[in-house]
Design a protein around this motif. Structure first.
Motif, short mmCIF file in Angstrom:
data_model
loop_
_atom_site.label_atom_id
_atom_site.label_comp_id
_atom_site.label_asym_id
_atom_site.label_seq_id
_atom_site.Cartn_x
_atom_site.Cartn_y
_atom_site.Cartn_z
N ALA A 143 0.83 -1.17 -0.05
CA ALA A 143 0.07 -0.04 -0.13
C ALA A 143 0.84 1.23 0.11
N ARG A 144 2.00 1.29 0.93
CA ARG A 144 2.83 2.40 0.76
C ARG A 144 4.21 2.10 0.89
N SER A 170 11.82 9.03 0.45
CA SER A 170 10.63 9.25 -0.49
C SER A 170 9.40 9.65 0.32
N ASP A 171 9.76 9.12 1.60
CA ASP A 171 8.44 9.26 2.62
C ASP A 171 9.14 9.30 4.06
N GLY A 188 5.95 21.51 11.46
CA GLY A 188 6.27 21.46 10.05
C GLY A 188 5.68 20.01 9.54
N LYS A 189 6.44 19.45 8.40
CA LYS A 189 5.85 18.26 7.84
C LYS A 189 6.95 17.42 7.32
N HIS A 190 6.51 16.15 7.08
CA HIS A 190 7.65 15.17 6.57
C HIS A 190 8.02 15.41 5.22
N VAL A 191 9.35 14.95 4.76
CA VAL A 191 9.58 15.21 3.63
C VAL A 191 9.46 14.18 2.57
N ALA A 192 9.44 14.40 1.22
CA ALA A 192 8.86 13.32 0.28
C ALA A 192 9.87 13.06 -0.79
N ASP A 217 14.55 14.86 1.33
CA ASP A 217 14.10 14.21 0.13
C ASP A 217 14.99 13.39 -0.63
N LEU A 218 14.31 12.23 -1.14
CA LEU A 218 15.25 11.23 -1.83
C LEU A 218 16.16 11.90 -3.04
#
Length: 433
Positions: free
Chosen positions: A114-115, A154-155, A172-176, A239-240
């Motif tokens: 799924a992820r 990537s996540d 803040g937020k996570h990186v992708a 990020d990747l």
């Protein structure tokens, strides 16, 4: 009157106290069956929720030798060991060729996955910023102590330290996969006066990459290497794409299934796609929880059997007294030429009327009781995800429980009435004289 229906209805109405007592006794049995069925449905929903949220999955890494493998990351979900013994999720793996990106993406295409998140780990030098130092661990000369661990992902939320709640994003937020962003530790941010929105440049050899601070996290993992770069405070998630700009190959792939039951199939498919990669699943982390739920489900199944036997015995006993109290009526009906089947049908119809009334009461009471018990079960888990589960009444489960209740009623009535019906009318009447 040949038809047993009018006699059954008159008999029910003529003795209201007896009828109410029979309905109440049956309602108790029915309510227990419905409530038990509801709790089993609640447990099934809890099991499905846990199965979908335990982070079941596997980690794919390039094969390394035994010495290197001892320092490689393990698992793709919550840590298998207590936090005090957990190897740091940011520990760079031993030198290896990395994972082919096409193979990694093929693994992500497995239907059960799924992820996923691909990771690339290295050590880089921050420009204009200094790592957090401490008195613990190995102390290096200044010229060798300026590195930080860079984990390209990537996540980043799927990293084992975040999945295991060792790290928590506090701002803040996570990186992708792309966006030139970074998530840094709160102590590293304070040490270098960095905040969300600031720029950070990382260098490795002649390669550099500039990222924007997108998030700040807190938490610690153990640093078995003792090197400053291995400390949690000096772990930088980017990020990747940014990590790959530094020339870092993909070192690990984390893959998560829709639910725990799909993990074995996903692993089997992954082994066919990438036989040369090391695949490690995290089933040991959630297996005890699912086994505990399976044990509770077996216990509830045993309770159902016990309730059925107890209900049948109670109803058989009550039906025996019920029939014995009507021995004169049975003898008269048989002496008037009514067949044993006709009389037995009358009793069955009366029992069906009682059961129908009891079922109507039990459908309501049992649903309420099962909801209360179901919420109590979920509350004991103390998990926010589980507490948000909507425990809806399962109409199919209620119908099945009531149908089983009807069968128990008819069996109990038959056991109580049959011995009386099988006697000769003359013998029944002689007992009355």
């Amino acid at each position: 009157m040949t038809s047993p229906w009018p006699r059954a209805i008159r008999s029910v109405l003529r003795k209201p106290r007896r009828s109410v007592l029979m309905i109440l006794i049956m309602a108790v049995v029915f309510t227990a069956l419905v409530a038990q069925s509801g709790v089993r449905s609640s447990m099934a929903e809890v099991k499905n929720a846990i199965s979908a949220n335990v982070g079941a999955g596997f980690t794919a890494t390039a094969a390394v030798d035994a010495a290197a493998g001892s320092e490689a990351q393990s698992g793709s979900g919550a840590p298998q060991q207590p936090p005090t013994q957990q190897p740091p999720a940011h520990q760079p793996p031993a030198d290896q060729g990395g994972i082919d990106e096409k193979v990694a993406e093929r693994l992500a295409g497995i239907p059960q996955v799924a992820r996923h998140s691909l990771e690339a780990v290295t050590i880089a030098q921050p420009e204009g910023a200094n790592p957090v130092t401490s008195n613990r661990g190995v102390q290096l000369d200044p010229e060798f102590a300026g590195g930080v661990t860079v984990t390209g992902a990537s996540d980043s939320s799927l990293n084992s330290a975040f999945q295991g709640k060792l790290y928590q994003l506090v701002e803040g937020k996570h990186v992708a996969a792309t966006a030139s962003q970074a998530v840094i530790h709160g102590e590293f941010a304070d040490h270098n006066n960095l905040k969300v929105g600031d720029m950070l440049t990382l260098a490795q050899g002649d390669k550099k990459v500039t990222v924007t601070v997108a998030g700040i996290f807190e938490g610690k993992t153990e640093n078995p290497s003792g090197l400053p770069a291995g400390a949690s405070e000096n772990n930088v998630f980017v990020d990747l794409a940014s990590a790959q700009e530094l020339g870092v190959p993909i070192t690990a792939g984390r893959y998560f299934t829709h639910n725990a039951e799909e993990l074995p199939q996903a692993l089997a498919a992954a082994q066919k796609i990438a036989p040369k990669l090391t695949l490690e699943d995290n089933s040991a982390q959630f297996a005890p929880v699912l086994q505990a739920i399976a044990g509770v489900d077996k216990l509830l199944a045993t309770m159902l059997l016990g309730l059925s036997i107890a209900g049948a015995l109670v109803l058989a006993l009550v039906s025996t007294f019920w029939a014995r109290g009507r021995i004169h009526e049975v003898g008269v009906l048989l002496s008037l030429g009514k067949s044993k089947g006709n009389v037995l049908t009358q009793f069955a119809l009366e029992a069906t009327i009682f059961a129908a009334a009891a079922a109507a009461i039990s459908a309501v009471l049992g649903s309420v009781l099962s909801g209360v018990l179901g919420r109590a079960v979920v509350a004991q888990a103390g998990d926010e995800t589980l507490s948000s589960i909507h425990l809806a009444t399962n109409a199919g489960g209620i119908a099945t429980a009531l149908a089983w209740g009807f069968i128990i009623v008819l069996m109990g009535v038959s056991v109580g009435v049959l011995p009386l019906i099988m006697q000769r009318p003359k013998r029944i009447l002689s007992k009355l004289s």
